[in-house]
Design an enzyme around this catalytic site. Sequence first.
Site, short mmCIF file in Angstrom:
data_model
loop_
_atom_site.label_atom_id
_atom_site.label_comp_id
_atom_site.label_asym_id
_atom_site.label_seq_id
_atom_site.Cartn_x
_atom_site.Cartn_y
_atom_site.Cartn_z
N HIS A 145 -8.82 40.39 28.10
CA HIS A 145 -7.93 39.23 28.12
C HIS A 145 -6.80 39.41 27.11
O HIS A 145 -6.90 40.22 26.19
CB HIS A 145 -8.70 37.94 27.77
CG HIS A 145 -9.54 37.43 28.88
ND1 HIS A 145 -10.80 37.93 29.15
CD2 HIS A 145 -9.32 36.48 29.81
CE1 HIS A 145 -11.31 37.31 30.20
NE2 HIS A 145 -10.43 36.42 30.62
N LYS A 192 -6.32 34.76 23.54
CA LYS A 192 -7.53 34.04 23.94
C LYS A 192 -8.46 33.88 22.74
O LYS A 192 -8.80 34.86 22.07
CB LYS A 192 -8.24 34.79 25.07
CG LYS A 192 -9.45 34.03 25.61
CD LYS A 192 -9.97 34.68 26.87
CE LYS A 192 -11.28 34.06 27.33
NZ LYS A 192 -11.17 32.65 27.67
P1 NAP Z 1 -2.59 27.86 25.22
O1 NAP Z 1 -1.38 28.54 25.78
O2 NAP Z 1 -2.84 27.93 23.75
O3 NAP Z 1 -2.51 26.34 25.69
C1 NAP Z 1 -3.28 25.32 25.15
C2 NAP Z 1 -2.42 24.10 25.14
O4 NAP Z 1 -3.20 22.97 24.76
C3 NAP Z 1 -1.25 24.18 24.15
O5 NAP Z 1 -0.09 23.67 24.76
C4 NAP Z 1 -1.74 23.30 23.01
O6 NAP Z 1 -0.69 22.72 22.27
C5 NAP Z 1 -2.47 22.23 23.80
N1 NAP Z 1 -3.37 21.44 23.01
C6 NAP Z 1 -4.10 21.79 21.92
N2 NAP Z 1 -4.83 20.75 21.49
C7 NAP Z 1 -4.57 19.72 22.32
C8 NAP Z 1 -5.00 18.36 22.39
N3 NAP Z 1 -5.87 17.87 21.49
N4 NAP Z 1 -4.54 17.58 23.39
C9 NAP Z 1 -3.66 18.06 24.29
N5 NAP Z 1 -3.18 19.33 24.27
C10 NAP Z 1 -3.63 20.14 23.28
O7 NAP Z 1 -3.91 28.42 25.91
P2 NAP Z 1 -4.12 28.81 27.45
O8 NAP Z 1 -4.05 30.27 27.59
O9 NAP Z 1 -3.27 27.97 28.32
O10 NAP Z 1 -5.67 28.44 27.63
C11 NAP Z 1 -6.13 27.13 27.41
C12 NAP Z 1 -7.63 27.08 27.67
O11 NAP Z 1 -7.85 27.26 29.06
C13 NAP Z 1 -8.45 28.18 26.97
O12 NAP Z 1 -9.71 27.67 26.62
C14 NAP Z 1 -8.61 29.23 28.05
O13 NAP Z 1 -9.74 30.06 27.85
C15 NAP Z 1 -8.76 28.34 29.26
N6 NAP Z 1 -8.43 28.95 30.54
C16 NAP Z 1 -9.33 28.76 31.52
C17 NAP Z 1 -9.05 29.22 32.78
C18 NAP Z 1 -10.03 28.96 33.88
O14 NAP Z 1 -9.82 29.45 35.00
N7 NAP Z 1 -11.07 28.17 33.63
C19 NAP Z 1 -7.86 29.91 33.03
C20 NAP Z 1 -6.97 30.08 31.99
C21 NAP Z 1 -7.25 29.58 30.72
P3 NAP Z 1 -0.14 23.47 20.95
O15 NAP Z 1 0.47 24.73 21.43
O16 NAP Z 1 0.84 22.49 20.41
O17 NAP Z 1 -1.33 23.69 20.05
#
Ligand code: NAP
Length: 210
Positions: free
Chosen positions: A123, A127
């Site tokens: 990844h 991550k």
């Molecule tokens: P990311 O780019 O860091 O996005 C996370 C987002 O959530 C950021 O915009 C962050 O804001 C925001 N956030 C943090 N705390 C929050 C809160 N309390 N309330 C609302 N928003 C908040 O990460 P990502 O790559 O998109 O991944 C996010 C999660 O999804 C991870 O756990 C990842 O493993 C998971 N994921 C799962 C799948 C699946 O298929 N299940 C696919 C992709 C990703 P800030 O930047 O301001 O902190």
Amino acid sequence: MKIAFFGAEGKAGSAVVGRLEAAGHEVRGIELGDEPDVSGCDAAVDFTTPDAAPVNVRAALEQGVSCVVGTTGWEPGELGTFAAERGLRLFVAPNFSTGAVLMMRFALEAAAHFPRAEIVELHNEAKKDAPSGTARATAELIGDGTEIHSVRLPGLVAHQEVIFGGEGQLLTIRHDTTGRESFADGVLLALEKLDELPPGLTIGLETLIS
Ligand code: NAP
């Protein structure tokens, strides 16, 4: 549908939101520091962080809104019961890409024919959790203490190999996510089927794909 989306501006969130809007859904993005106000929404989606997801889910359930969660690295714990008591749904999937779900299904089939397997999950370096939720779910399906190797590097999106070893042969089952838009297929499916699920916790996109 009207959808509250926690983490709409994140890497996964922004890719998924575009596809939800293109499919005709109305999305209310909720970011870090915003009030978790999901009133008037038909469902809430969360792609945030392992710490934020349970807090957001509880807030949505308290407001009577069912949830679809993609965030990995956290345990729903008693939130399933909390949802069931309110007649609401909590759908959590470690991987919303349909190809990854098929990879897990094929791996389970192959496991019956090989004595050992190991998983390599790769990844993007951003991550936060390792091993990935998909790798842990695959290892659990295969059983026998299947080992997982985690790689975090820039340039990667989300990739997984399940390597089966036998006498004089190897079988590798590999899935590559090349764009985060792929996660929208599963999120759209979960939103479509959310009301048909039993109240409480349902885990895994495989439960929705026949
Ligand atoms: P990311 O780019 O860091 O996005 C996370 C987002 O959530 C950021 O915009 C962050 O804001 C925001 N956030 C943090 N705390 C929050 C809160 N309390 N309330 C609302 N928003 C908040 O990460 P990502 O790559 O998109 O991944 C996010 C999660 O999804 C991870 O756990 C990842 O493993 C998971 N994921 C799962 C799948 C699946 O298929 N299940 C696919 C992709 C990703 P800030 O930047 O301001 O902190």
